[in-house]
Write a protein that holds these residues in place. Sequence first.
Motif, mmCIF file in Angstrom:
data_model
loop_
_atom_site.group_PDB
_atom_site.id
_atom_site.type_symbol
_atom_site.label_atom_id
_atom_site.label_comp_id
_atom_site.label_asym_id
_atom_site.label_seq_id
_atom_site.Cartn_x
_atom_site.Cartn_y
_atom_site.Cartn_z
ATOM 1 N N ALA A 183 -11.525 4.256 5.340
ATOM 2 C CA ALA A 183 -10.735 3.728 4.226
ATOM 3 C C ALA A 183 -10.250 4.856 3.324
ATOM 4 C CB ALA A 183 -11.558 2.720 3.423
ATOM 5 N N THR A 184 -11.132 5.826 3.075
ATOM 6 C CA THR A 184 -10.736 6.955 2.223
ATOM 7 C C THR A 184 -9.598 7.741 2.853
ATOM 8 O OG1 THR A 184 -12.993 7.129 1.377
ATOM 9 C CG2 THR A 184 -11.555 9.034 1.057
ATOM 10 N N GLY B 139 -6.962 6.387 -6.829
ATOM 11 C CA GLY B 139 -7.307 5.583 -5.659
ATOM 12 C C GLY B 139 -8.232 6.330 -4.714
ATOM 13 N N VAL B 140 -7.974 7.616 -4.506
ATOM 14 C CA VAL B 140 -8.842 8.432 -3.641
ATOM 15 C C VAL B 140 -10.241 8.517 -4.228
ATOM 16 C CG1 VAL B 140 -9.221 10.725 -2.691
ATOM 17 C CG2 VAL B 140 -6.915 9.778 -2.742
ATOM 18 N N VAL B 141 -10.320 8.775 -5.527
ATOM 19 C CA VAL B 141 -11.625 8.873 -6.184
ATOM 20 C C VAL B 141 -12.369 7.552 -6.081
ATOM 21 C CG1 VAL B 141 -12.796 9.227 -8.394
ATOM 22 C CG2 VAL B 141 -10.864 10.688 -7.759
ATOM 23 N N LEU B 142 -11.670 6.448 -6.328
ATOM 24 C CA LEU B 142 -12.278 5.124 -6.254
ATOM 25 C C LEU B 142 -12.858 4.863 -4.874
ATOM 26 C CD1 LEU B 142 -12.786 2.304 -7.513
ATOM 27 C CD2 LEU B 142 -10.495 1.661 -6.744
ATOM 28 N N LEU B 143 -12.096 5.172 -3.819
ATOM 29 C CA LEU B 143 -12.573 4.934 -2.454
ATOM 30 C C LEU B 143 -13.707 5.886 -2.085
ATOM 31 C CD1 LEU B 143 -11.731 2.918 -0.222
ATOM 32 C CD2 LEU B 143 -10.195 3.000 -2.181
ATOM 33 N N ALA B 144 -13.611 7.130 -2.511
ATOM 34 C CA ALA B 144 -14.661 8.094 -2.188
ATOM 35 C C ALA B 144 -15.997 7.673 -2.786
ATOM 36 C CB ALA B 144 -14.272 9.479 -2.700
ATOM 37 N N VAL B 145 -15.950 7.067 -3.973
ATOM 38 C CA VAL B 145 -17.170 6.661 -4.664
ATOM 39 C C VAL B 145 -17.715 5.344 -4.124
ATOM 40 C CG1 VAL B 145 -18.105 5.936 -6.906
ATOM 41 C CG2 VAL B 145 -16.594 7.921 -6.763
ATOM 42 N N THR B 146 -16.823 4.448 -3.723
ATOM 43 C CA THR B 146 -17.254 3.075 -3.423
ATOM 44 C C THR B 146 -17.169 2.674 -1.957
ATOM 45 O OG1 THR B 146 -15.035 2.128 -3.765
ATOM 46 C CG2 THR B 146 -16.434 2.383 -5.706
ATOM 47 N N GLY C 297 -5.291 0.829 -7.865
ATOM 48 C CA GLY C 297 -5.613 -0.432 -7.212
ATOM 49 C C GLY C 297 -4.791 -0.654 -5.960
ATOM 50 N N HIS C 298 -3.512 -0.318 -6.024
ATOM 51 C CA HIS C 298 -2.639 -0.499 -4.863
ATOM 52 C C HIS C 298 -3.056 0.420 -3.721
ATOM 53 C CE1 HIS C 298 0.967 -1.876 -2.873
ATOM 54 N NE2 HIS C 298 1.345 -0.638 -2.646
ATOM 55 N N ALA C 299 -3.369 1.667 -4.041
ATOM 56 C CA ALA C 299 -3.812 2.605 -3.002
ATOM 57 C C ALA C 299 -5.093 2.122 -2.346
ATOM 58 C CB ALA C 299 -4.014 3.994 -3.619
ATOM 59 N N ALA C 300 -5.999 1.575 -3.143
ATOM 60 C CA ALA C 300 -7.267 1.096 -2.592
ATOM 61 C C ALA C 300 -7.062 -0.130 -1.709
ATOM 62 C CB ALA C 300 -8.236 0.780 -3.732
ATOM 63 N N VAL C 301 -6.175 -1.032 -2.109
ATOM 64 C CA VAL C 301 -5.899 -2.218 -1.291
ATOM 65 C C VAL C 301 -5.317 -1.801 0.060
ATOM 66 C CG1 VAL C 301 -4.426 -4.266 -1.073
ATOM 67 C CG2 VAL C 301 -5.634 -3.827 -3.214
ATOM 68 N N ILE C 302 -4.369 -0.883 0.051
ATOM 69 C CA ILE C 302 -3.763 -0.404 1.303
ATOM 70 C C ILE C 302 -4.824 0.171 2.238
ATOM 71 C CG2 ILE C 302 -2.263 1.386 2.279
ATOM 72 C CD1 ILE C 302 -0.395 0.957 -0.083
ATOM 73 N N SER C 303 -5.828 0.809 1.666
ATOM 74 C CA SER C 303 -6.829 1.510 2.482
ATOM 75 C C SER C 303 -7.600 0.581 3.403
ATOM 76 C CB SER C 303 -7.816 2.256 1.578
ATOM 77 O OG SER C 303 -8.700 1.341 0.927
ATOM 78 N N ILE C 304 -7.679 -0.715 3.092
ATOM 79 C CA ILE C 304 -8.494 -1.622 3.905
ATOM 80 C C ILE C 304 -7.648 -2.526 4.792
ATOM 81 C CG2 ILE C 304 -10.390 -1.629 2.251
ATOM 82 C CD1 ILE C 304 -9.375 -4.384 1.310
ATOM 83 N N THR C 305 -6.327 -2.351 4.811
ATOM 84 C CA THR C 305 -5.482 -3.276 5.563
ATOM 85 C C THR C 305 -5.663 -3.189 7.068
ATOM 86 O OG1 THR C 305 -3.667 -1.670 5.490
ATOM 87 C CG2 THR C 305 -3.698 -3.363 3.779
ATOM 88 N N SER C 306 -6.171 -2.070 7.573
ATOM 89 C CA SER C 306 -6.243 -1.879 9.025
ATOM 90 C C SER C 306 -7.640 -1.619 9.558
ATOM 91 C CB SER C 306 -5.336 -0.708 9.442
ATOM 92 O OG SER C 306 -4.004 -0.924 9.048
ATOM 93 N N ILE C 307 -8.630 -1.457 8.699
ATOM 94 C CA ILE C 307 -9.916 -0.954 9.169
ATOM 95 C C ILE C 307 -10.731 -1.988 9.934
ATOM 96 C CG2 ILE C 307 -10.057 0.748 7.322
ATOM 97 C CD1 ILE C 307 -12.068 -1.051 5.915
ATOM 98 N N TYR C 308 -10.438 -3.273 9.805
ATOM 99 C CA TYR C 308 -11.265 -4.306 10.434
ATOM 100 C C TYR C 308 -10.820 -4.667 11.851
ATOM 101 C CZ TYR C 308 -13.055 -4.987 5.704
ATOM 102 O OH TYR C 308 -13.623 -4.781 4.480
ATOM 103 N N TYR C 309 -9.717 -4.103 12.330
ATOM 104 C CA TYR C 309 -9.149 -4.519 13.613
ATOM 105 C C TYR C 309 -9.473 -3.535 14.737
ATOM 106 C CZ TYR C 309 -6.428 -7.388 10.390
ATOM 107 O OH TYR C 309 -6.050 -8.271 9.405
#
Length: 477
Positions: free
Chosen positions: A149-150, A329-336, A383-395
């Motif tokens: 995701a990051t 967004g990068v910082v948010l994903l790196a932390v969470t 928030g938008h960057a973080a939402v985009i990060s998860i659009t493809s990871i579950y497939y």
Amino acid sequence: MATAAGRTLDVSRYLQEQPFGRYHVTLLILCALVTFFDGQDFTALPYALPYLRDEWVIDDQTTALITSAAFLGQMIGSLFGSYLGDVFGRRPVIIASTIGSAVLTTAVGFAQSPEQLMALRFISGLAIGGLLAPVWALGIESMPKSMRATSVTIIMLGFSFGASSAAPIANWTAPVLGWQGIFWVCGAMTGVFALVLVFMLPESTRWLVATQQAKSRIAPTLARFNRGFDATAYDSFFLSDERKVRTHENGGTNALFRQAANVFLRFRELFVGKLALITLFIWAAYFFSSIAIYLKNAYGVLFMENLGILRQDAAWLAGASGIVGAIGGVVLLAVTEKRGPGWIALAPLIGIPIILLVGFGYVSGGFELMGVLLIGAIFVGAGHAAVISITSIYYPSAVRAFGGGWASFMAKFGAVAAPFIGSEAGFLQGASGAREGYVFTAFCMAGIVVFILLLASVARGMKDEPAPSSSAVQPAE
């Protein structure tokens, strides 16, 4: 890792055992540069709009039509690009779309009327939208699981930097070459980079294995991760962490029917098991996020002008907020990232009251207004960057780009609607209209929070499920 006397390689385990190294960094930089020039080309229009409105004396409705044309092109392009990216590979689609974006963005600068501008922006949007899902998939499939995701957020950091770079290009170019020069410069820069991609961009190893490509194509990509890899030790390759997917209809003789069936089979794979809810929640969160971000991107400079901020200052402020928001967004994903997708809701949740300070008129002028607008825009972007990060990871890899493309397609309904909402709701009508636009943005961010929390609730149990047998169904992590 290997079975059958060492002749079969588990590629997923092999990739996870490789330390994060030079090849990962190189790939991330290339993918981020792809989105950098994509963002630069796409965001050239908002910075050209003030000059266009002055030169052509266009009204609010025409402004909305011109702005939405590119969003509509992106929307359609995301479906075609994602489908082709799963069928033919990530690399050829990314390169072809980048070349198309360069040529068509340059052509926009030769438009002689609003109608021509709409048509050219629509066509260029096809290329711009076509490369995002494949480039997300390439990043996800090449990174360690803990960075998937990051990695997407870092890749989209390039988009935000590119979008922000359109601000200085506009400020430096428009006074000399007019609004046309903004598109000419952006298109030329993308064209030069497209040549670099031809020689440097690799194919996704996971896609090659998932689609059962020849060993002669798979082995060189494995060696990129580890120069000491010995391809001669293995006869075949597989992915132990992904379920098998059915993407081809072999029966019948009608080619058109088979192709339609293939598309349906891929689409059905997006709704297997828990993916049925996860896919819908991703679409909804991305939809609301797209309205918020594209209302900002399309009319942010005009909103700030109507609130009394000088045009060039507004352009610089919009550019700066885009960059810092993407970094956020990068910082948010790196932390969470290891804590689950629910933490993504932090950015819009914090941003809502900040944006409402402007929307309700508690902050109305001077440096205080500029500071609040900057902070609010940062949280919208993060928030938008973080939402985009998860659009493809579950497939699974065989349909990963298709999944990301459909998420982008559904989100573009929001992107296409945003300019029309802005014009029809009167958000372009002076300071009061701009404030109403910020209130509406806060409402959209609340929608992001709701659907991200629902997604987190459903996705939480996926890691706790037992590993299935070869015939069972399990979404890829």
